[in-house]
Design a protein around this motif. Structure first.
Motif: not given
Length: 287
Positions: A65, A68-69, A72, A74-75, A121-122, A125-126, A148, A152
């Protein structure tokens, strides 16, 4: 209201006084997005040779992780050489339009194998796309809320800088991620140490480009209808007029996504040449 007008409105609200420029930017980005979708309309995220090539040395990888965006977590995926000693230079790795899938994780491993700590990075959002329609939907969602996405990648940089103690940090991305590689450089113009763009959306505003401090390396396909050669040449000229360090390579026989770790447009000769140049570029500017 049509989609381009909607995007323009969203960006105008986000950017306030820059509403007029926001509308132009939104329209330009929307056109690029439409062309990109056309390039991928019959594609699927099958692994290419780029994603099936082993790293130059043994590496380790794990989900972390890093941000946090919008409240939530972010992984992303962090990779580094197995026998790494001491802080390593870092690289932010940005997904192509399919999302953070296993093929992107493998590219993070390959880059780590060259002696870096890499963070894939993602921005979705998964979520990961398996069809062009889903990929376009996810890409549009990012475009509709660029603040956002900016948050990120800023936190990705901070993670590598503070937690991994990376003395220098570069950024790389393919396709959708190629555009975000440049956006990351524009967001952190005096912090990113090296930027690599694989056929991503380009910025032409000299006021923005003038802030960039790092060297830039870009790869594009001569047959790419998503990122036309004329726009690549305009981008290169703008940077050179500003006295920036830029190196652009256009492969005449290559199409869009020719070096992607996923998809059906892989061009072996162009992909191998661009990879060798990428490795040399990062070694020169990050090590």
């Amino acid at each position: 209201m049509n989609r381009r007008a909607l995007i323009a409105s969203i960006l105008a609200l986000t950017l306030g006084p820059a509403a007029g420029h926001a509308a132009d930017t939104a329209d330009d980005m929307s056109k690029t997005m439409d062309r990109m979708a056309q390039e991928h309309q019959h594609d699927k995220p099958a692994a290419t040779a780029a994603a099936m090539t082993a790293p130059a040395q043994e590496v380790t990888g794990q989900d972390v992780v890093y941000a946090t965006v919008a409240g939530k977590p972010v992984k992303g995926f962090l990779a580094k050489p197995k026998n790494a000693k001491g802080p390593l230079p870092g690289i932010i790795v940005i997904q192509e339009w399919w999302g953070l899938n296993d093929n992107i994780r493998q590219m993070a491993k390959r880059l780590a194998g060259e002696g870096y700590v890499t963070l894939a990075v993602d921005l979705y959002g998964g979520q990961v796309a398996e069809t062009p329609d889903k990929a376009q939907e996810l890409m549009k969602a990012v475009l509709a809320n660029t603040s956002e996405g900016a948050d990120n990648v800023r936190q990705a940089y901070a993670y590598l800088e503070t937690k991994e103690k990376a003395p220098k940090i570069g950024v790389i991305g393919w396709c959708f991620g190629g555009g975000w590689s440049l956006q990351t450089a524009l967001l952190l113009p005096d912090k990113i140490d090296a930027t690599v763009i694989y056929y991503g959306h380009l910025e032409m505003d000299k006021a923005k480009l003038g802030l960039l401090k790092m060297p830039i390396l870009g790869f594009f396909g001569g047959k790419d209808q998503g990122i036309p050669v004329a726009s690549v040449q305009e981008f290169e000229k703008a940077l050179k007029d500003l006295g920036k360090s830029v190196e652009i390579h256009i492969y005449p026989d290559a199409s869009h996504a020719f070096a992607n770790p996923s998809g059906g447009a892989y061009n072996e000769a162009a992909a191998k040449d661009s990879w060798q140049r990428t490795v040399a570029f990062f070694a020169k500017n990050l090590k």
